[in-house]
Design a protein around this motif. Structure first.
Motif, PDB file in Angstrom:
ATOM      1  N   PRO A 108      41.778  56.776  37.601  1.00 20.56           N
ATOM      2  CA  PRO A 108      42.866  56.787  36.607  1.00 20.56           C
ATOM      3  C   PRO A 108      44.156  56.146  37.122  1.00 20.56           C
ATOM      4  O   PRO A 108      44.854  55.455  36.369  1.00 20.56           O
ATOM      5  N   PHE A 109      44.470  56.365  38.394  1.00 20.76           N
ATOM      6  CA  PHE A 109      45.699  55.807  38.959  1.00 20.76           C
ATOM      7  C   PHE A 109      45.592  54.285  39.076  1.00 20.76           C
ATOM      8  O   PHE A 109      46.530  53.557  38.748  1.00 20.76           O
ATOM      9  N   LEU A 110      44.441  53.810  39.526  1.00 19.89           N
ATOM     10  CA  LEU A 110      44.243  52.370  39.664  1.00 19.89           C
ATOM     11  C   LEU A 110      44.232  51.689  38.303  1.00 19.89           C
ATOM     12  O   LEU A 110      44.681  50.553  38.165  1.00 19.89           O
ATOM     13  N   SER A 111      43.736  52.394  37.296  1.00 23.06           N
ATOM     14  CA  SER A 111      43.703  51.816  35.955  1.00 23.06           C
ATOM     15  C   SER A 111      45.104  51.497  35.450  1.00 23.06           C
ATOM     16  O   SER A 111      45.319  50.486  34.778  1.00 23.06           O
ATOM     17  N   THR A 112      46.061  52.335  35.781  1.00 20.69           N
ATOM     18  CA  THR A 112      47.425  52.149  35.265  1.00 20.69           C
ATOM     19  C   THR A 112      48.130  50.960  35.906  1.00 20.69           C
ATOM     20  O   THR A 112      49.094  50.433  35.345  1.00 20.69           O
ATOM     21  N   ILE A 113      47.677  50.538  37.098  1.00 25.02           N
ATOM     22  CA  ILE A 113      48.352  49.444  37.805  1.00 25.02           C
ATOM     23  C   ILE A 113      47.450  48.221  37.957  1.00 25.02           C
ATOM     24  O   ILE A 113      47.825  47.257  38.614  1.00 25.02           O
ATOM     25  N   ALA A 114      46.265  48.261  37.360  1.00 22.97           N
ATOM     26  CA  ALA A 114      45.340  47.135  37.471  1.00 22.97           C
ATOM     27  C   ALA A 114      45.909  45.900  36.780  1.00 22.97           C
ATOM     28  O   ALA A 114      46.561  46.016  35.732  1.00 22.97           O
ATOM     29  N   PRO A 115      45.678  44.726  37.332  1.00 19.35           N
ATOM     30  CA  PRO A 115      46.117  43.498  36.658  1.00 19.35           C
ATOM     31  C   PRO A 115      45.317  43.293  35.373  1.00 19.35           C
ATOM     32  O   PRO A 115      44.327  43.985  35.119  1.00 19.35           O
ATOM     33  N   GLU A 116      45.746  42.345  34.578  1.00 15.63           N
ATOM     34  CA  GLU A 116      45.119  42.116  33.272  1.00 15.63           C
ATOM     35  C   GLU A 116      43.628  41.849  33.382  1.00 15.63           C
ATOM     36  O   GLU A 116      42.839  42.291  32.541  1.00 15.63           O
ATOM     37  N   ARG A 117      43.211  41.150  34.416  1.00 19.66           N
ATOM     38  CA  ARG A 117      41.798  40.830  34.570  1.00 19.66           C
ATOM     39  C   ARG A 117      41.001  41.995  35.134  1.00 19.66           C
ATOM     40  O   ARG A 117      39.777  41.946  35.224  1.00 19.66           O
ATOM     41  N   GLY A 118      41.675  43.051  35.540  1.00 18.41           N
ATOM     42  CA  GLY A 118      40.994  44.241  36.041  1.00 18.41           C
ATOM     43  C   GLY A 118      40.833  44.242  37.546  1.00 18.41           C
ATOM     44  O   GLY A 118      41.154  43.278  38.237  1.00 18.41           O
ATOM     45  N   CYS A 119      40.338  45.355  38.067  1.00 18.95           N
ATOM     46  CA  CYS A 119      40.038  45.481  39.490  1.00 18.95           C
ATOM     47  C   CYS A 119      38.738  46.251  39.641  1.00 18.95           C
ATOM     48  O   CYS A 119      38.252  46.875  38.690  1.00 18.95           O
ATOM     49  N   ARG A 120      38.173  46.207  40.824  1.00 14.16           N
ATOM     50  CA  ARG A 120      36.891  46.856  41.073  1.00 14.16           C
ATOM     51  C   ARG A 120      37.040  47.845  42.226  1.00 14.16           C
ATOM     52  O   ARG A 120      37.460  47.473  43.332  1.00 14.16           O
ATOM     53  N   LEU A 121      36.698  49.097  41.979  1.00 13.39           N
ATOM     54  CA  LEU A 121      36.694  50.144  43.000  1.00 13.39           C
ATOM     55  C   LEU A 121      35.244  50.368  43.450  1.00 13.39           C
ATOM     56  O   LEU A 121      34.373  50.613  42.617  1.00 13.39           O
ATOM     57  N   VAL A 122      35.012  50.278  44.762  1.00 13.60           N
ATOM     58  CA  VAL A 122      33.650  50.345  45.292  1.00 13.60           C
ATOM     59  C   VAL A 122      33.570  51.377  46.401  1.00 13.60           C
ATOM     60  O   VAL A 122      34.459  51.449  47.261  1.00 13.60           O
ATOM     61  N   TRP A 123      32.511  52.189  46.374  1.00 17.50           N
ATOM     62  CA  TRP A 123      32.160  53.033  47.512  1.00 17.50           C
ATOM     63  C   TRP A 123      30.656  53.282  47.463  1.00 17.50           C
ATOM     64  O   TRP A 123      30.063  53.346  46.390  1.00 17.50           O
ATOM     65  N   ASN A 124      30.046  53.378  48.624  1.00 14.05           N
ATOM     66  CA  ASN A 124      28.592  53.545  48.709  1.00 14.05           C
ATOM     67  C   ASN A 124      27.903  52.558  47.763  1.00 14.05           C
ATOM     68  O   ASN A 124      28.108  51.370  47.846  1.00 14.05           O
ATOM     69  N   ASP A 125      27.070  53.063  46.836  1.00  9.33           N
ATOM     70  CA  ASP A 125      26.397  52.199  45.864  1.00  9.33           C
ATOM     71  C   ASP A 125      27.103  52.204  44.509  1.00  9.33           C
ATOM     72  O   ASP A 125      26.538  51.734  43.514  1.00  9.33           O
ATOM     73  N   VAL A 126      28.317  52.721  44.468  1.00 13.59           N
ATOM     74  CA  VAL A 126      29.064  52.825  43.210  1.00 13.59           C
ATOM     75  C   VAL A 126      30.032  51.655  43.073  1.00 13.59           C
ATOM     76  O   VAL A 126      30.736  51.305  44.023  1.00 13.59           O
ATOM     77  N   SER A 127      30.062  51.070  41.892  1.00  9.16           N
ATOM     78  CA  SER A 127      31.027  50.022  41.569  1.00  9.16           C
ATOM     79  C   SER A 127      31.613  50.335  40.196  1.00  9.16           C
ATOM     80  O   SER A 127      30.874  50.476  39.219  1.00  9.16           O
ATOM     81  N   ILE A 128      32.939  50.480  40.138  1.00 15.28           N
ATOM     82  CA  ILE A 128      33.616  50.792  38.880  1.00 15.28           C
ATOM     83  C   ILE A 128      34.623  49.686  38.590  1.00 15.28           C
ATOM     84  O   ILE A 128      35.474  49.375  39.419  1.00 15.28           O
ATOM     85  N   VAL A 129      34.519  49.114  37.420  1.00 14.39           N
ATOM     86  CA  VAL A 129      35.484  48.109  36.986  1.00 14.39           C
ATOM     87  C   VAL A 129      36.541  48.805  36.147  1.00 14.39           C
ATOM     88  O   VAL A 129      36.231  49.528  35.201  1.00 14.39           O
ATOM     89  N   LEU A 130      37.798  48.594  36.520  1.00 14.82           N
ATOM     90  CA  LEU A 130      38.915  49.262  35.869  1.00 14.82           C
ATOM     91  C   LEU A 130      39.901  48.247  35.328  1.00 14.82           C
ATOM     92  O   LEU A 130      40.191  47.237  35.968  1.00 14.82           O
ATOM     93  N   GLY A 131      40.400  48.517  34.141  1.00 17.71           N
ATOM     94  CA  GLY A 131      41.481  47.735  33.563  1.00 17.71           C
ATOM     95  C   GLY A 131      42.453  48.703  32.925  1.00 17.71           C
ATOM     96  O   GLY A 131      42.327  49.922  33.089  1.00 17.71           O
ATOM     97  N   ARG A 132      43.404  48.194  32.194  1.00 17.69           N
ATOM     98  CA  ARG A 132      44.339  49.080  31.516  1.00 17.69           C
ATOM     99  C   ARG A 132      43.582  49.881  30.462  1.00 17.69           C
ATOM    100  O   ARG A 132      43.182  49.357  29.425  1.00 17.69           O
ATOM    101  N   ASP A 133      43.310  51.133  30.775  1.00 14.34           N
ATOM    102  CA  ASP A 133      42.560  52.042  29.913  1.00 14.34           C
ATOM    103  C   ASP A 133      41.098  51.626  29.761  1.00 14.34           C
ATOM    104  O   ASP A 133      40.468  51.909  28.744  1.00 14.34           O
ATOM    105  N   HIS A 134      40.542  50.988  30.775  1.00 13.80           N
ATOM    106  CA  HIS A 134      39.134  50.605  30.774  1.00 13.80           C
ATOM    107  C   HIS A 134      38.413  51.253  31.950  1.00 13.80           C
ATOM    108  O   HIS A 134      38.972  51.378  33.042  1.00 13.80           O
ATOM    109  N   PHE A 135      37.165  51.639  31.717  1.00 20.10           N
ATOM    110  CA  PHE A 135      36.333  52.238  32.757  1.00 20.10           C
ATOM    111  C   PHE A 135      34.900  51.795  32.501  1.00 20.10           C
ATOM    112  O   PHE A 135      34.338  52.057  31.452  1.00 20.10           O
TER     113      PHE A 135
END
Length: 208
Positions: A108-135
């Motif tokens: 949720p915190f990264l989503s609020t500051i993600a750039p317009e194109r989004g960002c990717r949070l990764v750990w272990n085998d998990v990959s989450i793409v985050l954008g402004r209010d996107h999950f």
């Protein structure tokens, strides 16, 4: 019993406070749980697991000190403290974030500051793409509830945030709520003889 998002946020805030977080961070925890639940992710379960880990003897979080790379090779970060620090600094640097307990709560915190194109949070085998209010993630629920893992933040693909996939949160929800209730109970003021005599409870008269 079905809990609304607002009720869950209130409970999460009280549970975080009962679990030892300062009120400011407890409110951030409530925000994180509300955001995750609203996007179909198991925020309540993640917070319950975080508070349980923190309550174990010997488990402590490393202090967050933002730098070019916030990683701490020997410690574990609280996702609430780290996420709040990144959000306050409006900083979505693409780097290793260190070892984080219940890293789902960072989203949720990264989503609020993600750039317009989004960002990717990764750990272990998990990959989450985050954008402004996107999950968006294809990871199963159990994988999202990692106790502790090294996390990395990177740029998202150009077109990945347009189609959001929601994770199902129904499984284990009742159990998570009960765990949060137990932590929230620590915020209740204990009964005193004066409070009982003034009308809180049966006092000296028992009419049962």
């Amino acid at each position: 019993m079905s809990w609304s998002l607002v009720e869950t946020k209130t409970l999460a805030t009280k549970a975080a406070r009962g679990g030892g977080l300062a009120w400011g961070l407890a409110e951030e925890a409530g925000f994180a749980v509300h955001w995750l639940q609203s996007h179909g992710a198991p925020g309540a379960a993640a917070l319950a697991a975080l508070l349980e880990w923190q309550s174990e003897p010997g488990n402590t979080f490393s202090p967050v000190r933002l730098s070019d790379n916030v990683s701490d090779p020997v410690g574990t970060f609280s996702p609430i403290e780290l996420g709040a620090a990144l959000m306050d600094a409006n900083r979505c640097a693409y780097a290793g974030l260190g070892r984080v307990c219940q890293p789902l709560l960072l989203a949720p915190f990264l989503s609020t500051i993600a750039p317009e194109r989004g960002c990717r949070l990764v750990w272990n085998d998990v990959s989450i793409v985050l954008g402004r209010d996107h999950f968006q993630t294809s990871a199963p629920r159990d994988a999202l509830l990692s106790e502790s893992a090294s996390c990395f933040l990177s740029d998202a693909d150009d077109d990945t945030v347009s189609n959001v996939e929601h994770v199902r949160v129904a499984d284990g929800e009742a159990e998570s709520i009960e765990k949060l209730k137990s932590f929230a109970a620590a915020t209740f003021a204990p009964a005193t003889e004066a409070s009982r005599l003034s009308g809180a409870g049966a006092g000296l008269t028992d009419n049962d």
